[in-house]
Each structure stands twice: as C-alpha cells, then as structure tokens.
Design a protein around this motif. Sequence first.
Motif, PDB file in Angstrom:
ATOM      1  N   GLU A 139       0.830  -1.203   0.000  1.00 49.53           N
ATOM      2  CA  GLU A 139       0.000   0.000   0.000  1.00 49.53           C
ATOM      3  C   GLU A 139       0.863   1.251   0.000  1.00 49.53           C
ATOM      4  OE1 GLU A 139      -3.178   0.430  -0.351  1.00 49.53           O
ATOM      5  OE2 GLU A 139      -3.536  -1.732  -0.540  1.00 49.53           O
ATOM      6  N   ALA A 140       1.950   1.219   0.737  1.00 47.93           N
ATOM      7  CA  ALA A 140       2.836   2.389   0.765  1.00 47.93           C
ATOM      8  C   ALA A 140       3.460   2.640  -0.600  1.00 47.93           C
ATOM      9  CB  ALA A 140       3.915   2.178   1.821  1.00 47.93           C
ATOM     10  N   LEU A 141       3.872   1.600  -1.258  1.00 50.24           N
ATOM     11  CA  LEU A 141       4.470   1.751  -2.585  1.00 50.24           C
ATOM     12  C   LEU A 141       3.425   2.217  -3.597  1.00 50.24           C
ATOM     13  CD1 LEU A 141       6.755  -1.416  -2.679  1.00 50.24           C
ATOM     14  CD2 LEU A 141       7.459   0.977  -2.420  1.00 50.24           C
ATOM     15  N   ALA A 142       2.189   1.754  -3.427  1.00 52.57           N
ATOM     16  CA  ALA A 142       1.136   2.215  -4.338  1.00 52.57           C
ATOM     17  C   ALA A 142       0.889   3.708  -4.150  1.00 52.57           C
ATOM     18  CB  ALA A 142      -0.129   1.416  -4.083  1.00 52.57           C
ATOM     19  N   ALA A 143       0.967   4.202  -2.895  1.00 46.50           N
ATOM     20  CA  ALA A 143       0.799   5.642  -2.644  1.00 46.50           C
ATOM     21  C   ALA A 143       1.935   6.444  -3.281  1.00 46.50           C
ATOM     22  CB  ALA A 143       0.736   5.897  -1.146  1.00 46.50           C
ATOM     23  N   GLN A 144       3.132   5.904  -3.221  1.00 46.10           N
ATOM     24  CA  GLN A 144       4.259   6.593  -3.855  1.00 46.10           C
ATOM     25  C   GLN A 144       4.063   6.688  -5.362  1.00 46.10           C
ATOM     26  OE1 GLN A 144       7.962   4.764  -2.723  1.00 46.10           O
ATOM     27  NE2 GLN A 144       7.611   5.056  -0.520  1.00 46.10           N
ATOM     28  N   VAL A 145       3.499   5.659  -5.935  1.00 43.58           N
ATOM     29  CA  VAL A 145       3.245   5.696  -7.376  1.00 43.58           C
ATOM     30  C   VAL A 145       2.250   6.813  -7.696  1.00 43.58           C
ATOM     31  CG1 VAL A 145       2.249   4.435  -9.312  1.00 43.58           C
ATOM     32  CG2 VAL A 145       3.812   3.288  -7.735  1.00 43.58           C
ATOM     33  N   ALA A 185      11.944  14.017 -15.528  1.00 43.28           N
ATOM     34  CA  ALA A 185      12.356  13.467 -14.240  1.00 43.28           C
ATOM     35  C   ALA A 185      11.153  12.962 -13.455  1.00 43.28           C
ATOM     36  CB  ALA A 185      13.115  14.515 -13.439  1.00 43.28           C
ATOM     37  N   ALA A 186      10.060  13.682 -13.516  1.00 39.20           N
ATOM     38  CA  ALA A 186       8.853  13.243 -12.823  1.00 39.20           C
ATOM     39  C   ALA A 186       8.320  11.937 -13.424  1.00 39.20           C
ATOM     40  CB  ALA A 186       7.791  14.339 -12.887  1.00 39.20           C
ATOM     41  N   ALA A 187       8.358  11.847 -14.740  1.00 37.62           N
ATOM     42  CA  ALA A 187       7.909  10.621 -15.396  1.00 37.62           C
ATOM     43  C   ALA A 187       8.809   9.443 -15.016  1.00 37.62           C
ATOM     44  CB  ALA A 187       7.900  10.815 -16.901  1.00 37.62           C
ATOM     45  N   ALA A 188      10.104   9.687 -14.860  1.00 42.16           N
ATOM     46  CA  ALA A 188      11.031   8.621 -14.463  1.00 42.16           C
ATOM     47  C   ALA A 188      10.741   8.152 -13.040  1.00 42.16           C
ATOM     48  CB  ALA A 188      12.466   9.101 -14.585  1.00 42.16           C
ATOM     49  N   ARG A 189      10.408   9.115 -12.155  1.00 39.78           N
ATOM     50  CA  ARG A 189      10.076   8.740 -10.776  1.00 39.78           C
ATOM     51  C   ARG A 189       8.803   7.894 -10.737  1.00 39.78           C
ATOM     52  NH1 ARG A 189      12.109  13.981  -9.817  1.00 39.78           N
ATOM     53  NH2 ARG A 189      10.009  14.916  -9.945  1.00 39.78           N
ATOM     54  N   VAL A 190       7.887   8.180 -11.677  1.00 39.95           N
ATOM     55  CA  VAL A 190       6.687   7.348 -11.754  1.00 39.95           C
ATOM     56  C   VAL A 190       7.050   5.910 -12.116  1.00 39.95           C
ATOM     57  CG1 VAL A 190       4.549   6.957 -13.020  1.00 39.95           C
ATOM     58  CG2 VAL A 190       5.149   9.264 -12.267  1.00 39.95           C
ATOM     59  N   VAL A 192       9.893   4.398 -11.662  1.00 40.37           N
ATOM     60  CA  VAL A 192      10.606   3.753 -10.556  1.00 40.37           C
ATOM     61  C   VAL A 192       9.621   3.290  -9.477  1.00 40.37           C
ATOM     62  CG1 VAL A 192      12.248   4.142  -8.674  1.00 40.37           C
ATOM     63  CG2 VAL A 192      12.767   4.968 -10.970  1.00 40.37           C
ATOM     64  N   ALA A 193       8.695   4.165  -9.122  1.00 44.75           N
ATOM     65  CA  ALA A 193       7.710   3.807  -8.095  1.00 44.75           C
ATOM     66  C   ALA A 193       6.842   2.629  -8.549  1.00 44.75           C
ATOM     67  CB  ALA A 193       6.850   5.030  -7.762  1.00 44.75           C
ATOM     68  N   GLN A 194       6.476   2.648  -9.834  1.00 50.51           N
ATOM     69  CA  GLN A 194       5.659   1.550 -10.345  1.00 50.51           C
ATOM     70  C   GLN A 194       6.429   0.238 -10.322  1.00 50.51           C
ATOM     71  OE1 GLN A 194       2.298   1.895 -11.376  1.00 50.51           O
ATOM     72  NE2 GLN A 194       2.485  -0.364 -11.183  1.00 50.51           N
ATOM     73  N   ALA A 195       7.714   0.287 -10.651  1.00 44.09           N
ATOM     74  CA  ALA A 195       8.526  -0.929 -10.623  1.00 44.09           C
ATOM     75  C   ALA A 195       8.653  -1.477  -9.212  1.00 44.09           C
ATOM     76  CB  ALA A 195       9.902  -0.631 -11.207  1.00 44.09           C
ATOM     77  N   GLN A 196       8.802  -0.576  -8.232  1.00 44.35           N
ATOM     78  CA  GLN A 196       8.888  -1.022  -6.847  1.00 44.35           C
ATOM     79  C   GLN A 196       7.564  -1.659  -6.395  1.00 44.35           C
ATOM     80  OE1 GLN A 196      10.048   2.590  -4.867  1.00 44.35           O
ATOM     81  NE2 GLN A 196      12.254   2.240  -5.220  1.00 44.35           N
ATOM     82  N   LEU A 197       6.466  -1.079  -6.844  1.00 38.71           N
ATOM     83  CA  LEU A 197       5.166  -1.648  -6.499  1.00 38.71           C
ATOM     84  C   LEU A 197       4.986  -3.032  -7.134  1.00 38.71           C
ATOM     85  CD1 LEU A 197       2.356  -1.456  -5.269  1.00 38.71           C
ATOM     86  CD2 LEU A 197       1.625  -0.235  -7.340  1.00 38.71           C
ATOM     87  N   ASP A 198       5.384  -3.150  -8.392  1.00 35.21           N
ATOM     88  CA  ASP A 198       5.262  -4.454  -9.060  1.00 35.21           C
ATOM     89  C   ASP A 198       6.128  -5.503  -8.375  1.00 35.21           C
ATOM     90  OD1 ASP A 198       3.537  -3.267 -10.819  1.00 35.21           O
ATOM     91  OD2 ASP A 198       5.033  -2.968 -12.403  1.00 35.21           O
ATOM     92  N   GLU A 199       7.306  -5.101  -7.958  1.00 39.25           N
ATOM     93  CA  GLU A 199       8.185  -6.056  -7.262  1.00 39.25           C
ATOM     94  C   GLU A 199       7.552  -6.531  -5.958  1.00 39.25           C
ATOM     95  OE1 GLU A 199      12.660  -6.280  -5.262  1.00 39.25           O
ATOM     96  OE2 GLU A 199      11.931  -4.425  -6.184  1.00 39.25           O
ATOM     97  N   ALA A 200       6.956  -5.612  -5.218  1.00 46.00           N
ATOM     98  CA  ALA A 200       6.325  -5.980  -3.952  1.00 46.00           C
ATOM     99  C   ALA A 200       5.147  -6.914  -4.192  1.00 46.00           C
ATOM    100  CB  ALA A 200       5.875  -4.716  -3.215  1.00 46.00           C
ATOM    101  N   ARG A 201       4.373  -6.607  -5.221  1.00 44.57           N
ATOM    102  CA  ARG A 201       3.241  -7.479  -5.524  1.00 44.57           C
ATOM    103  C   ARG A 201       3.711  -8.884  -5.947  1.00 44.57           C
ATOM    104  NH1 ARG A 201      -0.485  -3.104  -8.897  1.00 44.57           N
ATOM    105  NH2 ARG A 201      -1.383  -2.062  -7.048  1.00 44.57           N
ATOM    106  N   ALA A 202       4.796  -8.935  -6.704  1.00 44.05           N
ATOM    107  CA  ALA A 202       5.329 -10.237  -7.107  1.00 44.05           C
ATOM    108  C   ALA A 202       5.838 -11.014  -5.898  1.00 44.05           C
ATOM    109  CB  ALA A 202       6.451 -10.050  -8.114  1.00 44.05           C
ATOM    110  N   ARG A 203       6.473 -10.331  -4.972  1.00 35.87           N
ATOM    111  CA  ARG A 203       6.930 -11.008  -3.755  1.00 35.87           C
ATOM    112  C   ARG A 203       5.749 -11.545  -2.949  1.00 35.87           C
ATOM    113  NH1 ARG A 203      12.179 -10.318  -2.160  1.00 35.87           N
ATOM    114  NH2 ARG A 203      13.448  -8.873  -3.392  1.00 35.87           N
TER     115      ARG A 203
END
Length: 398
Positions: A139-145, A185-190, A192-203
């Motif tokens: 949920e935290a990673l989804a908020a960052q996205v 830069a903002a699009a890149a941060r999006v 990155v955040a999405q990749a972190q969220l996907d990784e958490a969901r995969a875990r």
Amino acid sequence: MNYESQSFGEEERLSLEGPEGPSRRRWWIIAAIVVAILIVAFAAFAMGGKDKGAGSEDPLAASKREGQIPTVSVAVPGRETVRNVISGTGSLAARREMPVGVAGEGGRVTRVLVEPGDWAKKGQVLATVDRSVQSQTTEALAAQVRAAKADADLAQSNLDRAKQLVDRGFISKADIDNKTATRDAAAARVRVAQAQLDEARARNARLDIRAPEAGLVLTRNVEPGQIVSAGSGVLFRMAKGGQMEMLAQLSEGDLAKVSVGVPATVQPVGSDQTFKGEVWQVSPVIDPQTRQGIARIALPYDKALRPGGFANASIMSGASDEPVLPQSAVLSDNQGNYVYVLNANNEAERRAVTLGDVSDEGVAIKSGLNGTERVVLSAGAFMNPGQKVKPNLVKLER
C-alpha cells in the motif's frame, strides 16, 4: 497140511499189521494231501508274482520282449506365432514427480487448500502464507506511485503552458528546456515507483505456494500455523499430469531384448487388475553389483497405481514363428535337450533341439525342428534310436 499152512499165513499177516495198521495208513494219506496243497499254493504264489511283475513292466519294454511293435502317440507340431515375454518386478512411481516448496521469503502458513489424492491446476494455490506486513508495504508503494504520477502530471502541465508563452516572448528557450527536464524526471520517478510496487506485488504472490503444473497431489508435509521458509524443504509432492510408471528391474540379458515403445502389462501386488502401458525408457547403465538394469514403463493414471508400491511386469519383446510341443515330448540328458522323431520307416531318430519360452501352451522350439516332423509325444524315455514303432497320429490342442 494145506489147511495148517493157510491158517498160519493168515495169522502171520494179522500179527504183522497189528491192531494199529489201518490208523497208520490214514496218517500217511493225510500227510501226502497236505504236502500236495503246499506245493500247489507255492506254485500259485510264484505265478502270481510273475504276472504282477509282468503287469508293471513298461508297454514298450513288454512289446519289445514279446517281439511286438509298440504303438506310440506322435504329432506334427507345425509352426505358430510365439510372443516373447520378459517378466520383471519393480516399484511404482510418478513418471514426472514435482516437489513443491517455498519460493518466496516464507512466513506463517494460514491455510492448506489440498489433500493427497486431489487434482490441482497449473498455478492453483496449494497453501497460503500470512502477508499482513507485506500488504502494508504494498500500500505504501502504491501511494508513492500515485504521488509520482501527480508530480509528473503537474510537470507536464507547466511545460504545456510555457510552450504557449514562448512565442510571446514571456518565456525563454532555456525555461522551456528546464521545464521539459522537470517533466521527464517526474515521469522517471513514476516508472521507478511503479517498478517497486510491481516487485512488492510479485513477492507477495510468491508467498502463496502454487502448483507448478497441473497434476495429482501425492503428499502433503505442511499444516496451518507452521512457519515455513526457503529452507523448509518439500511441502508437497505432485505427479505431473497424474502420469505413473513402473521401474521394472531386468537382468542384463533381458534388458538387451527390450526397446522403447514395446507394450507391457503391469499388475500391482495384492491386486487382480492389470494395466497396459509401454516402455518409454531403457536404462543406459547396468548396476555392477546386481547386474540389473531398469526399464521404465509408462502408465496412465489410476487410483489403484500407488507410487511406492510393488508390481509385476510382463514385457512383450517381440514375436517369432516356432514349433510348440508339450513338455512331455522334450527329453534331456548329459548331451542336452532332444526329442524323438519318426523317419519314413517309422523308426525313432534322436533330434537335438534348442528350447525357447515355456508357457501354459507348451515349450517353444527355437531350433532343431521345422514343424513338419512327426514327433513322439510320450514314452520317449523308454525308446532307443532306430527302434521301430507304430505311430498313432494325434492333433495338438492350442
């Protein structure tokens, strides 16, 4: 004078016989009768023993002794298709066994959803692991996205407005470049955040213990409340597609006769059911201790086929066209196996033969006969080569 002589002779006869003369003669007569009876009894006993011995004599020997030609049963075996069957024993197993363990970081098991004997689809959840902490992280990673996307949307809006003012001279070309960099830069941060969220969901998804392929659940080694991790070992064992096999142990000579694709039948110990299969793999090595190899027989799923059980296998290694004789027709001595055949003069001839498989139908003859000979079926043990006999042709039952 004569009268006196006659009287004297009569008196002398009476004096010689005495009063016991007639009784003595009777005893001699009785003794002679007893001796005659004993002689007759002895003669009858001797004749009876002789007749009994003659009755137990083999007919061929008696016929030969009396100068008669004995009658023997003979048959023309012909040729028939004989299937070469190789027998073996071994254990049942899953053809492709799949051990299932923990793929993720593990945790406390909350539910176990299958039992041994159940069928599972590919990807089906077999057991679930507690994910309360991991869910909060997700949920935290989804908020960052979402925050990164808002920043990217704002940067894009600022860039769009600046482009509208650049033609009027209110915004310089350098400002446009800065706003473009900010947007990127903002699009890149999006991303990155999405990749972190996907990784958490995969875990989190790996916390669930899932079936790698569709198949039959064989064993279950986990219970709710158990703490599992990557080092917990195998939690479930599955048979891919439910396919089974038998590991038939064969001798080195029999293994050389077996090839991939030949049919086989398998009968589990303690069951009267037989299952059809085929050899799908022949061991390329021989155990140097037992001098045996393994032929793997593929079998379809059946609940009567339990991995780990013992079974008997009959493997069809081919077929040949050979004469088949009753076992009584085949004799053996120090020179080997042989049969008696009759020539054109009805004389017995010894013929050496090589035996094949032995079955309920009889003994297959691999070599020595072509099937057109008249073969003596019985009494061969009492015959001699060259002996003339009278054949009684019979038909063999198949």
